[in-house]
Design an enzyme around this catalytic site. Structure first.
Site, short mmCIF file in Angstrom:
data_model
loop_
_atom_site.label_atom_id
_atom_site.label_comp_id
_atom_site.label_asym_id
_atom_site.label_seq_id
_atom_site.Cartn_x
_atom_site.Cartn_y
_atom_site.Cartn_z
N ASN A 1 0.80 -1.24 0.00
CA ASN A 1 0.00 0.00 0.00
C ASN A 1 0.83 1.28 0.00
OD1 ASN A 1 -2.33 -1.53 -0.04
ND2 ASN A 1 -2.54 -1.54 2.19
N ASN B 1 -3.29 0.02 -3.53
CA ASN B 1 -4.74 -0.11 -3.49
C ASN B 1 -5.33 0.97 -4.39
OD1 ASN B 1 -7.53 0.01 -2.71
ND2 ASN B 1 -6.96 -1.05 -0.82
N PRO B 2 -6.20 0.59 -5.34
CA PRO B 2 -6.78 1.60 -6.23
C PRO B 2 -7.45 2.76 -5.48
CG PRO B 2 -7.25 -0.57 -7.07
CD PRO B 2 -6.62 -0.77 -5.71
N SER B 3 -7.96 2.50 -4.27
CA SER B 3 -8.57 3.58 -3.50
C SER B 3 -7.55 4.66 -3.16
CB SER B 3 -9.21 3.02 -2.23
OG SER B 3 -8.23 2.47 -1.36
N SER C 1 -6.37 -10.60 3.96
CA SER C 1 -5.61 -9.35 3.83
C SER C 1 -4.53 -9.52 2.78
CB SER C 1 -4.99 -8.96 5.17
OG SER C 1 -3.91 -9.85 5.49
N THR C 2 -4.16 -8.42 2.12
CA THR C 2 -3.12 -8.49 1.10
C THR C 2 -1.80 -8.96 1.69
OG1 THR C 2 -4.21 -6.61 0.01
CG2 THR C 2 -2.01 -7.18 -0.75
N GLY C 3 -1.53 -8.55 2.93
CA GLY C 3 -0.31 -9.00 3.59
C GLY C 3 -0.25 -10.50 3.73
N HIS D 1 -11.24 -7.98 6.82
CA HIS D 1 -10.24 -8.99 7.17
C HIS D 1 -10.37 -9.44 8.62
CE1 HIS D 1 -8.75 -7.40 3.47
NE2 HIS D 1 -8.31 -6.28 4.01
#
Length: 358
Positions: free
Chosen positions: A179, A198-200, A283-285, A332
């Protein structure tokens, strides 16, 4: 008659021999005590590892946090024992189920023009791969043809603040970050091979077609890292991800903007649901720790501690760079993911770093 000096010499020799014998007995006793202590420590660490190798969410929730934290501290203070057999077994399971090696993100090797790309959710229709987007995909993976021995997965947890782990992290062959986290070199190092966006974040920062300068400036610190985006989590993510790719590709073609394979993410989600993780989304992590376990011989995990206090019961900021906490709508289950990381650490599959690197 025996000369007096001979008698004196003999007495001195006897006295010296007795002193040596007493010293031997003392050293032998000390050695035995040390051996008993070492054996006791080895046995204690074995018990602690076994306890965490079978830990469940229920057992964690039924204990108070102080006891849990003390047990984790004992585990982390035990010498880490890498288990090659467990690592290979886990790597095979992940490869058979999900295959990050060949499917983590979209390349010209695993994608075709006009191929229908499914979204992570079946609520959305498939995306048809356009020729213009296909032409901007990487030829292959950034690790293709490389042997990845030591990999560092660097989370953003407040436990990394003032940790002095930067130099240690930078010795890894491959470093993964998340991120667009800021680089504080002393604590988190500088080296970056793969970083998620993250696109956001793109949307909030308003990096539009006329203002690509701020985005390039923000990304400059990561060098030529691959920028990984969840383009097929939703149609909005697709639009933002493709827009970012189109902006950056002509300006910095060496900066690879890559898109998560939705098929890989769905397979990984199923893999963990079968093992009890029921959160709406991993979660991405946690996802990329699994990727590292498949790609790397030794995986070192930093900055993953989803609690407000550290092992010394000191308050922590939410991130090492700020104290902004997630909103109420949390997709998550960080504590449950962390318990699985503790299991993998206790089994010798990966190494969790939860103490400063002084």
């Amino acid at each position: 008659m025996i000369p007096f000096k001979w008698i004196l010499g003999l007495m001195i020799l006897i006295l010296f021999s007795e002193c040596l014998f007493l010293a031997y007995l003392t050293m032998n006793k000390t050695l035995r005590n040390e051996q008993r202590k070492n054996f006791s420590n080895v046995l204690h660490c074995s018990v602690i590892r076994q306890r965490f190798s079978v830990i469940t969410s229920a057992s964690y929730l039924s204990s108070d946090f102080k006891s849990f934290s003390e047990n984790v501290s004992e585990l982390i203070n035990c010498p880490h024992m890498s288990n090659i057999n467990q690592k290979e077994l886990y790597r095979e399971k992940l490869h058979d189920c999900c295959n990050a090696t060949g499917l983590l993100y979209m390349t010209k090797q695993n994608t075709d023009v006009n191929k229908k790309i499914p979204y992570e959710s079946s609520a959305y229709p498939s995306y048809k791969m356009a020729t213009s987007i296909y032409n901007m995909l990487p030829e292959d993976f950034s690790w293709s043809g490389r042997t990845l021995s030591n990999c560092a997965v660097v989370g953003s947890g407040g436990i990394l603040k003032n940790s002095s782990c930067g130099r240690e992290i930078d010795t890894a062959d491959y470093v993964i970050r998340f991120n667009m986290a800021p680089i504080y070199e002393r604590d988190v190092g500088r080296k970056t091979n793969l970083i998620t966006i993250n696109p956001s974040q793109i949307k909030r920062a308003k990096f539009d077609e006329k203002r690509h300068g701020p985005l390039l400036k923000r990304l400059k610190v990561y060098g030529n890292a691959s920028l990984l985006m969840p383009a097929f989590a939703s149609p909005q993510n697709t639009r933002l991800s493709i827009s970012t790719l189109k902006k950056l590709w002509p300006l910095r073609p060496e900066l690879q903007v890559v898109f998560f394979s939705s098929s890989y993410l769905k397979d990984l989600d199923s893999f963990w649901r079968e093992r009890g993780l029921k959160a709406k989304r991993l979660s991405t992590g946690f996802m990329l720790i699994n990727v590292a376990l498949e790609l790397c011989d030794h995986v070192h995990v930093y900055g993953f501690w989803p609690f407000d206090t550290n092992l010394q019961e000191q308050n922590l900021s939410h991130h090492y760079f700020d104290n902004v906490k997630p909103g109420k709508r949390n997709l998550h289950s960080m504590p449950d993911e962390f318990l699985n990381l503790l299991k993998l650490h206790s089994q010798g599959v990966l190494t969790l770093h939860l103490q400063p690197c002084w």
